[in-house]
Design a protein around this motif. Structure first.
Motif, PDB file in Angstrom:
ATOM      1  N   THR A 134      -5.022   6.068  -1.649  1.00  0.00           N
ATOM      2  CA  THR A 134      -4.171   4.895  -1.460  1.00  0.00           C
ATOM      3  C   THR A 134      -4.086   4.140  -2.775  1.00  0.00           C
ATOM      4  N   ARG A 137      -7.606  11.482   1.258  1.00  0.00           N
ATOM      5  CA  ARG A 137      -6.696  10.339   1.391  1.00  0.00           C
ATOM      6  C   ARG A 137      -6.763   9.535   0.106  1.00  0.00           C
ATOM      7  N   GLN A 148      -1.942  11.501   2.083  1.00  0.00           N
ATOM      8  CA  GLN A 148      -3.018  12.204   2.775  1.00  0.00           C
ATOM      9  C   GLN A 148      -2.698  13.686   2.811  1.00  0.00           C
ATOM     10  N   PRO A 193       0.251   5.108   0.514  1.00  0.00           N
ATOM     11  CA  PRO A 193      -0.776   6.066   0.926  1.00  0.00           C
ATOM     12  C   PRO A 193      -0.297   7.520   0.820  1.00  0.00           C
ATOM     13  N   ARG A 208       0.849  -1.208   0.000  1.00  0.00           N
ATOM     14  CA  ARG A 208       0.000   0.000   0.000  1.00  0.00           C
ATOM     15  C   ARG A 208       0.873   1.242   0.000  1.00  0.00           C
TER      16      ARG A 208
END
Length: 193
Positions: free
Chosen positions: A109, A107, A100, A98, A96
């Motif tokens: 991902t 957010r 943000q 990510p 993953r």
């Protein structure tokens, strides 16, 4: 520096003795999520007999108190509605990436290198993290990626434009459904617009 000293992946990935379950509810456009922890060694009894132990309740106390115990009981009631015990059916392993926003209102991902595995027989007895190298040969792999965007409010125009330029659009894809289908013999594909 830890990666330089490690001799296998289990020395890098931290093992947690707790399985976190999420109870999600949707009311119109609002989604709520509540998390509860269960010691992994207690998971089979919880799913088979909806047995709630004092250790489970104690695990909820620091953050969620009585609310955590209520969520445990609600999940137990849900599990008891089925004619057979719930069990782990399959595993999804992926990387993953990510991002943000500073304000926390956006957010994004990207899950890549998805691989689907049958659940190992010793799943709840393991004392090490479920790193890919310990799971055997995958039943299947997904060559693409899964991009998820969560925004409080409207998705920013710059992101909408970027996704349109890359011809990325909504797709009804479930990692669990893909893993279950792969483990049981049929692999769905990601639909693209």
């Amino acid at each position: 520096s830890l990666a330089e000293l490690a001799t296998d992946p289990s020395q890098i990935v931290r093992y947690s003795p707790v399985l976190w379950l999420e109870l999600k509810a949707k009311d119109g456009t609002q989604t709520s999520k509540q998390r509860v922890g269960i010691p992994k060694r207690d998971v089979p009894a919880f799913f088979a007999r909806t047995q709630i132990t004092p250790e489970m309740i104690a695990l909820q106390q620091p953050a969620h108190g009585a609310e955590g115990e209520r969520v445990l009981q609600e999940i137990a009631r849900y599990c008891s509605r089925f004619g057979e015990p719930m069990r782990a059916d399959c595993l999804v392993n992926y990387r993953r990436l990510p991002w943000q926003s500073e304000a926390g209102d956006l957010r994004v991902t990207l899950d890549v290198d998805l691989a689907f595995f049958p659940a190992p027989a010793d799943l709840w007895q393991r004392k090490s993290a479920l790193v890919r190298e310990t799971l055997g040969t995958p039943a299947a792999r997904e060559p693409g990626g899964v991009l998820e965007v969560k925004a409080l409010g409207a998705v920013p125009a710059w992101l909408t434009t970027l996704l349109a330029e890359r011809t990325a659009g909504p797709s009804p894809f479930s990692k669990f459904e893909a893993a279950s289908a792969a483990v049981h013999g049929e692999l769905p594909t990601i639909e693209s617009d």
